[in-house]
Write an enzyme that holds these catalytic residues in place. Sequence first.
Site, PDB file in Angstrom:
ATOM      1  N   ASP A 104       0.690  -1.101  -0.070  1.00 56.44           N
ATOM      2  CA  ASP A 104       0.079  -0.024   0.016  1.00 56.44           C
ATOM      3  C   ASP A 104       0.998   1.068   0.054  1.00 56.44           C
ATOM      4  O   ASP A 104       1.820   1.324   0.520  1.00 56.44           O
ATOM      5  CB  ASP A 104      -1.011   0.093   1.300  1.00 56.44           C
ATOM      6  CG  ASP A 104      -2.055  -0.926   1.156  1.00 56.44           C
ATOM      7  OD1 ASP A 104      -2.373  -1.646   0.228  1.00 56.44           O
ATOM      8  OD2 ASP A 104      -3.042  -0.483   2.180  1.00 56.44           O
ATOM      9  N   ASP A 137       0.446   4.095   1.467  1.00 59.78           N
ATOM     10  CA  ASP A 137       0.198   5.200   2.649  1.00 59.78           C
ATOM     11  C   ASP A 137       0.879   4.340   3.898  1.00 59.78           C
ATOM     12  O   ASP A 137       0.846   4.906   4.955  1.00 59.78           O
ATOM     13  CB  ASP A 137      -1.046   5.571   2.976  1.00 59.78           C
ATOM     14  CG  ASP A 137      -1.995   4.305   3.082  1.00 59.78           C
ATOM     15  OD1 ASP A 137      -1.552   2.963   3.168  1.00 59.78           O
ATOM     16  OD2 ASP A 137      -3.242   4.413   2.699  1.00 59.78           O
ATOM     17  N   TRP A 155     -13.340  -0.913  -2.330  1.00 57.12           N
ATOM     18  CA  TRP A 155     -12.696  -1.173  -1.137  1.00 57.12           C
ATOM     19  C   TRP A 155     -13.153  -2.516  -0.581  1.00 57.12           C
ATOM     20  O   TRP A 155     -14.198  -2.708  -0.177  1.00 57.12           O
ATOM     21  CB  TRP A 155     -12.870   0.116  -0.193  1.00 57.12           C
ATOM     22  CG  TRP A 155     -11.830  -0.197   1.013  1.00 57.12           C
ATOM     23  CD1 TRP A 155     -10.660   0.138   1.210  1.00 57.12           C
ATOM     24  CD2 TRP A 155     -12.283  -0.844   2.130  1.00 57.12           C
ATOM     25  NE1 TRP A 155     -10.081  -0.258   2.507  1.00 57.12           N
ATOM     26  CE2 TRP A 155     -11.027  -0.883   3.310  1.00 57.12           C
ATOM     27  CE3 TRP A 155     -13.443  -1.667   2.847  1.00 57.12           C
ATOM     28  CZ2 TRP A 155     -11.156  -1.447   4.323  1.00 57.12           C
ATOM     29  CZ3 TRP A 155     -13.274  -2.063   3.939  1.00 57.12           C
ATOM     30  CH2 TRP A 155     -12.243  -2.027   4.795  1.00 57.12           C
ATOM     31  N   GLU A 172     -10.326  -8.150  -1.164  1.00 58.92           N
ATOM     32  CA  GLU A 172      -9.269  -8.951  -2.065  1.00 58.92           C
ATOM     33  C   GLU A 172      -8.093  -9.576  -1.336  1.00 58.92           C
ATOM     34  O   GLU A 172      -7.603 -10.558  -1.828  1.00 58.92           O
ATOM     35  CB  GLU A 172      -8.770  -7.570  -3.062  1.00 58.92           C
ATOM     36  CG  GLU A 172      -7.709  -6.764  -2.688  1.00 58.92           C
ATOM     37  CD  GLU A 172      -7.997  -6.115  -1.647  1.00 58.92           C
ATOM     38  OE1 GLU A 172      -9.403  -5.631  -1.281  1.00 58.92           O
ATOM     39  OE2 GLU A 172      -7.163  -5.269  -1.081  1.00 58.92           O
ATOM     40  N   ASP A 173      -7.820  -8.748  -0.223  1.00 57.14           N
ATOM     41  CA  ASP A 173      -6.657  -9.265   0.576  1.00 57.14           C
ATOM     42  C   ASP A 173      -7.317 -10.514   1.268  1.00 57.14           C
ATOM     43  O   ASP A 173      -6.510 -11.448   1.397  1.00 57.14           O
ATOM     44  CB  ASP A 173      -5.982  -8.313   1.608  1.00 57.14           C
ATOM     45  CG  ASP A 173      -7.466  -7.480   2.182  1.00 57.14           C
ATOM     46  OD1 ASP A 173      -8.492  -7.806   2.169  1.00 57.14           O
ATOM     47  OD2 ASP A 173      -6.775  -6.744   3.074  1.00 57.14           O
ATOM     48  N   MET A 207       0.677   4.486   9.124  1.00 59.28           N
ATOM     49  CA  MET A 207      -0.093   4.775   8.152  1.00 59.28           C
ATOM     50  C   MET A 207      -0.508   6.337   7.878  1.00 59.28           C
ATOM     51  O   MET A 207      -0.843   7.127   8.794  1.00 59.28           O
ATOM     52  CB  MET A 207      -1.356   4.139   7.830  1.00 59.28           C
ATOM     53  CG  MET A 207      -2.191   4.458   6.564  1.00 59.28           C
ATOM     54  SD  MET A 207      -3.700   3.238   6.504  1.00 59.28           S
ATOM     55  CE  MET A 207      -4.881   4.344   6.994  1.00 59.28           C
ATOM     56  N   HIS A 257      -5.436   9.160   6.202  1.00 61.75           N
ATOM     57  CA  HIS A 257      -6.124   9.528   4.825  1.00 61.75           C
ATOM     58  C   HIS A 257      -7.884   9.244   5.140  1.00 61.75           C
ATOM     59  O   HIS A 257      -8.242   8.410   5.820  1.00 61.75           O
ATOM     60  CB  HIS A 257      -5.764   8.940   3.591  1.00 61.75           C
ATOM     61  CG  HIS A 257      -5.918   7.289   3.620  1.00 61.75           C
ATOM     62  ND1 HIS A 257      -6.941   6.732   3.206  1.00 61.75           N
ATOM     63  CD2 HIS A 257      -5.052   6.457   4.083  1.00 61.75           C
ATOM     64  CE1 HIS A 257      -6.774   5.508   3.435  1.00 61.75           C
ATOM     65  NE2 HIS A 257      -5.702   5.303   4.020  1.00 61.75           N
ATOM     66  N   ARG A 274     -11.390   7.892   3.199  1.00 60.67           N
ATOM     67  CA  ARG A 274     -11.699   6.668   2.033  1.00 60.67           C
ATOM     68  C   ARG A 274     -11.839   7.645   0.798  1.00 60.67           C
ATOM     69  O   ARG A 274     -12.363   8.661   0.560  1.00 60.67           O
ATOM     70  CB  ARG A 274     -13.042   6.193   2.279  1.00 60.67           C
ATOM     71  CG  ARG A 274     -13.653   5.276   1.194  1.00 60.67           C
ATOM     72  CD  ARG A 274     -12.748   3.912   1.396  1.00 60.67           C
ATOM     73  NE  ARG A 274     -12.436   3.364   2.582  1.00 60.67           N
ATOM     74  CZ  ARG A 274     -13.326   2.836   3.418  1.00 60.67           C
ATOM     75  NH1 ARG A 274     -14.482   2.579   3.096  1.00 60.67           N
ATOM     76  NH2 ARG A 274     -12.762   2.303   4.482  1.00 60.67           N
TER      77      ARG A 274
HETATM   78  N1  UDP Z   1      -5.362   3.320  -3.523  1.00 59.07           N
HETATM   79  C1  UDP Z   1      -4.687   4.475  -4.272  1.00 59.07           C
HETATM   80  N2  UDP Z   1      -5.772   5.453  -4.551  1.00 59.07           N
HETATM   81  C2  UDP Z   1      -7.179   5.228  -4.483  1.00 59.07           C
HETATM   82  C3  UDP Z   1      -7.406   3.998  -3.673  1.00 59.07           C
HETATM   83  C4  UDP Z   1      -6.634   3.119  -3.160  1.00 59.07           C
HETATM   84  O1  UDP Z   1      -3.712   4.512  -4.582  1.00 59.07           O
HETATM   85  O2  UDP Z   1      -7.842   5.938  -4.988  1.00 59.07           O
HETATM   86  C5  UDP Z   1      -4.278   2.300  -3.171  1.00 59.07           C
HETATM   87  C6  UDP Z   1      -3.097   2.903  -2.292  1.00 59.07           C
HETATM   88  O3  UDP Z   1      -2.026   2.012  -2.390  1.00 59.07           O
HETATM   89  C7  UDP Z   1      -3.726   2.583  -0.984  1.00 59.07           C
HETATM   90  C8  UDP Z   1      -4.368   1.024  -1.181  1.00 59.07           C
HETATM   91  O4  UDP Z   1      -4.833   1.238  -2.429  1.00 59.07           O
HETATM   92  O5  UDP Z   1      -2.811   2.474   0.029  1.00 59.07           O
HETATM   93  C9  UDP Z   1      -5.317   0.452  -0.313  1.00 59.07           C
HETATM   94  O6  UDP Z   1      -6.488   1.500  -0.144  1.00 59.07           O
HETATM   95  P1  UDP Z   1      -6.819   2.169   1.363  1.00 59.07           P
HETATM   96  O7  UDP Z   1      -5.430   3.004   1.941  1.00 59.07           O
HETATM   97  O8  UDP Z   1      -8.086   3.268   1.381  1.00 59.07           O
HETATM   98  O9  UDP Z   1      -6.947   0.991   2.352  1.00 59.07           O
HETATM   99  P2  UDP Z   1      -6.915   1.100   3.947  1.00 59.07           P
HETATM  100  O10 UDP Z   1      -5.804  -0.166   4.336  1.00 59.07           O
HETATM  101  O11 UDP Z   1      -6.358   2.431   4.317  1.00 59.07           O
HETATM  102  O12 UDP Z   1      -8.252   0.632   4.466  1.00 59.07           O
HETATM  103  C1  BGC Z   2     -11.488  -6.086   4.309  1.00 57.85           C
HETATM  104  C2  BGC Z   2     -10.210  -6.109   4.218  1.00 57.85           C
HETATM  105  C3  BGC Z   2      -9.602  -4.932   4.825  1.00 57.85           C
HETATM  106  C4  BGC Z   2      -9.718  -5.333   6.369  1.00 57.85           C
HETATM  107  C5  BGC Z   2      -8.900  -4.246   7.205  1.00 57.85           C
HETATM  108  C6  BGC Z   2     -11.830  -6.480   6.081  1.00 57.85           C
HETATM  109  O1  BGC Z   2     -13.156  -6.465   6.393  1.00 57.85           O
HETATM  110  O2  BGC Z   2     -12.500  -7.214   4.026  1.00 57.85           O
HETATM  111  O3  BGC Z   2     -10.171  -6.072   2.561  1.00 57.85           O
HETATM  112  O4  BGC Z   2      -8.096  -4.928   4.495  1.00 57.85           O
HETATM  113  O5  BGC Z   2     -10.980  -5.447   6.724  1.00 57.85           O
HETATM  114  O6  BGC Z   2      -9.570  -3.094   7.137  1.00 57.85           O
HETATM  115 MN    MN Z   3      -4.665   3.296   3.894  1.00 60.22          MN
END
Ligand code: UDP
Ligand code: BGC
Ligand code: MN
Length: 344
Positions: free
Chosen positions: A193, A195, A255, A258-259, A285, A288, A290
């Site tokens: 990621d 961030d 969002w 996928e992981d 992190m 940020h 969403r």
């Molecule tokens: N990401 C991005 N632009 C976007 C959405 C997501 O670059 O508009 C990439 C970025 O690498 C980010 C990752 O996808 O760190 C995961 O998304 P996000 O940070 O929203 O997930 P979180 O782990 O914070 O829930």
């Molecule tokens: C989501 C994952 C995410 C995790 C932590 C889960 O509910 O399915 O994609 O990484 O929450 O935020």
């Molecule tokens: Mn993030």
Amino acid sequence: MGVCSSACKMLRRGKYFFLLLLCLSVLAWIAMFSGDFVKSLPVSSVTTQALAMRDTAHSWTSAKDNMITPTPIQACPQKSPLLQGALKLNFEPTLTLKDVEGENKRVAEGQFEPSYCTARQSVAILIPHRSRERHLLYLLHHLHPFLQRQQLHYAVYVIQQAGDVTFNRAKLLNVGYLEALKDYNWDCFIFHDVDLVPENDHNLYICDTQPKHLVVGRNSTGYKLRYKGYFGGVTAMSREQFHQVNGFSNAYWGWGGEDDDLCKRVELQKMKIVRPPAGIARYTMVFHKRDSGNEINKDSMKLLGRTPVVWKKDGLNSCSYKTLSVERPPLYVNLTVDIGKPQS
Ligand code: UDP
Ligand code: BGC
Ligand code: MN
């Protein structure tokens, strides 16, 4: 004549002795400054900068392919003497790309290789990205020196999703894997990621005999693992491991999920996720909200239910995309791709 000849002999012998001494001291001097000596020095006496001066970035046709090296370089040590442990991170609002380029003169086209030893693994760092320029800058600023201290041969790939269709992190990472392998036969892939900034350089960006999850904790969650099967943020899989699970699913738009899907694929292959100790696998992190264009994927539970049935035909082997551009600025390979849009 007799006196002179014995004096001359002595003189000559002395000369040879002196020459021998000179040769020995030259040899000792060379040995002292060879890689072995540097490696055996205590950490404190080898500054990062001094070793960095001996590093070279290398061209895409690997240095190994076209260079005749007089003496083989030894493998880098199991534990790099350059590691510092817990790091002081900084997120200076005035930081620019030029600054970060200036700090990393030995990185070329996103790639680096230590010259004083042979890296134990060649690692591709894959960063899915869209409109997070500031985060990317902070990550590059911390990650390049971090990876160099780990004595890795590595390259950073940023995979940019073109257009404003819903974001698809997993598909971008599949693209990154396929495209990076066109450059080099990387041993290991880090899915990263943009961030998340690592806080401790003992968190090694290398692959294990099992898939590795590198984010045990992050500042935003009190440095605790989110849940037992959490496999998001930053993960490391070898080329073979990722191929064996057929990569990520391409079907997760928006969002979440996928992981978890990748975790299922790993478990279906009877592989076991490993993690470094919690005190090391720590990340900051960058805050940020969403992103627009990355709304919660309402289909994720449904998709997760299908993983055991579809994983063989949804993944690397079905990842269709169009590469719009490949740029190679100093600090990363910038891939811009059209990955299409969700079906119906
Ligand atoms: N990401 C991005 N632009 C976007 C959405 C997501 O670059 O508009 C990439 C970025 O690498 C980010 C990752 O996808 O760190 C995961 O998304 P996000 O940070 O929203 O997930 P979180 O782990 O914070 O829930
Ligand atoms: C989501 C994952 C995410 C995790 C932590 C889960 O509910 O399915 O994609 O990484 O929450 O935020
Ligand atoms: Mn993030």
